[in-house]
Structure formats: structure tokens, C-alpha cells
Design a protein around this motif. Sequence first.
Motif, short mmCIF file in Angstrom:
data_model
loop_
_atom_site.label_atom_id
_atom_site.label_comp_id
_atom_site.label_asym_id
_atom_site.label_seq_id
_atom_site.Cartn_x
_atom_site.Cartn_y
_atom_site.Cartn_z
N LEU A 75 47.49 61.32 45.25
CA LEU A 75 48.04 62.38 46.10
C LEU A 75 49.08 63.25 45.41
N ASP A 76 49.69 62.75 44.36
CA ASP A 76 50.79 63.47 43.72
C ASP A 76 50.51 63.71 42.25
N GLY A 77 49.77 64.77 41.95
CA GLY A 77 49.44 65.09 40.57
C GLY A 77 50.60 65.67 39.79
N ASP A 78 51.68 66.06 40.48
CA ASP A 78 52.82 66.70 39.81
C ASP A 78 54.00 65.77 39.58
N GLY A 79 53.90 64.51 40.00
CA GLY A 79 54.98 63.55 39.77
C GLY A 79 56.22 63.81 40.61
N ARG A 80 56.05 64.35 41.80
CA ARG A 80 57.20 64.65 42.67
C ARG A 80 57.71 63.42 43.41
N LEU A 81 56.85 62.42 43.58
CA LEU A 81 57.25 61.23 44.33
C LEU A 81 57.72 60.13 43.39
N THR A 82 58.84 59.53 43.73
CA THR A 82 59.35 58.39 42.98
C THR A 82 59.70 57.30 43.99
N PRO A 83 59.37 56.05 43.69
CA PRO A 83 59.70 54.97 44.62
C PRO A 83 61.18 55.02 45.01
N GLY A 84 61.43 54.92 46.29
CA GLY A 84 62.80 54.97 46.79
C GLY A 84 63.32 56.37 46.98
N GLY A 85 62.56 57.38 46.53
CA GLY A 85 62.98 58.77 46.67
C GLY A 85 62.93 59.20 48.13
N SER A 86 63.72 60.22 48.43
CA SER A 86 63.79 60.67 49.82
C SER A 86 62.54 61.47 50.19
N LEU A 87 62.19 61.38 51.46
CA LEU A 87 61.05 62.09 52.02
C LEU A 87 61.54 62.90 53.21
N PRO A 88 60.89 63.93 53.62
CA PRO A 88 59.58 64.41 53.20
C PRO A 88 59.63 65.18 51.89
N VAL A 89 58.47 65.22 51.23
CA VAL A 89 58.29 65.96 50.00
C VAL A 89 57.00 66.77 50.14
N GLY A 90 57.07 68.05 49.82
CA GLY A 90 55.88 68.88 49.86
C GLY A 90 54.99 68.61 48.66
N LEU A 91 53.70 68.46 48.91
CA LEU A 91 52.72 68.23 47.86
C LEU A 91 51.56 69.20 48.04
N GLU A 92 50.73 69.31 47.03
CA GLU A 92 49.53 70.14 47.09
C GLU A 92 48.33 69.27 46.71
N LEU A 93 47.36 69.18 47.61
CA LEU A 93 46.16 68.38 47.35
C LEU A 93 45.02 69.28 46.90
N PRO A 94 44.34 68.93 45.82
CA PRO A 94 43.18 69.71 45.39
C PRO A 94 42.09 69.70 46.46
N CYS A 95 41.45 70.85 46.63
CA CYS A 95 40.38 70.95 47.63
C CYS A 95 39.41 72.05 47.22
N ASP A 96 38.25 72.03 47.85
CA ASP A 96 37.26 73.09 47.70
C ASP A 96 37.20 73.84 49.02
N VAL A 97 37.15 75.16 48.95
CA VAL A 97 37.00 75.98 50.15
C VAL A 97 35.50 76.11 50.41
N LEU A 98 35.07 75.59 51.55
CA LEU A 98 33.65 75.61 51.90
C LEU A 98 33.29 76.86 52.69
N GLU A 99 34.28 77.37 53.45
CA GLU A 99 34.01 78.53 54.30
C GLU A 99 35.31 79.24 54.62
N ARG A 100 35.28 80.56 54.56
CA ARG A 100 36.40 81.39 55.04
C ARG A 100 36.03 81.87 56.43
N ARG A 101 36.96 81.77 57.36
CA ARG A 101 36.68 82.15 58.74
C ARG A 101 37.33 83.49 59.07
N ALA A 102 36.75 84.20 60.04
CA ALA A 102 37.24 85.50 60.45
C ALA A 102 38.66 85.43 61.02
N ASP A 103 39.04 84.28 61.58
CA ASP A 103 40.37 84.13 62.18
C ASP A 103 41.46 83.82 61.15
#
Length: 100
Positions: free
Chosen positions: A41-69
Motif C-alpha cells: 500500500l505504501d510505495g513511497d515509504g511514508r508509513l513507519t511503525p509507530g508513526g502517527s496516522l492518518p497519512v495520505g497515500l496514493e494507490l496505483p490503479c487503472d482507469v477503466l471508464e471516465r464518466r460524464a459526471d
Amino acid sequence: MYVVRVAAVRWVDEEWPGWVEVLLTESDGSVVSIVDKVPVLDGDGRLTPGGSLPVGLELPCDVLERRADGGAVIRLRSDVEDRDGRTTFTVDGRSLSEAS
């Protein structure tokens, strides 16, 4: 490839490799809980055991569809799934960015 923004909110297990819960907000406002290993979940090394949360992360994904909304249907990479086994989600397009 794209990434979707999530928030790491809770340590499930701090022992190596560490397990953490992240929350993904779908475009309808529902919040999805995902629990997996820190290296997945953390490809950037932002999480460390005992570190404070919340921490923003970015998960890799594929866009399957763009919607009009302005939303998008995405599939998370690396076999990441929510607690119900889903890997495909509808998110607000503003929560996506292109991976660098």
C-alpha cells in the motif's frame, strides 16, 4: 498508469511487514476499507511503525471508464482489494492523478 488518493488510518499489525488499514472514498460518498501489507500500500515509504496516522497515500490503479459526471471507474493494482474482495471502484475524478 494512475494513482488514487487514500488515507492510512489504522495499524492492524506493526510487526514486519506491517499491516495497515486505508480508506478509499467512492464518488457516492461511501467509504471503503482496505487492509493489506505496508509494502503493497505504501510505495513511497511514508508509513513507519509507530508513526502517527492518518497519512495520505496514493494507490496505483487503472482507469477503466471516465464518466460524464466527472467520476471514473478504477481497478486497483497489485491484487489490492477491499474486505469484500472488490478491486473495482467508482471514484471522483479529482481523487486521481497520473503517476510520475
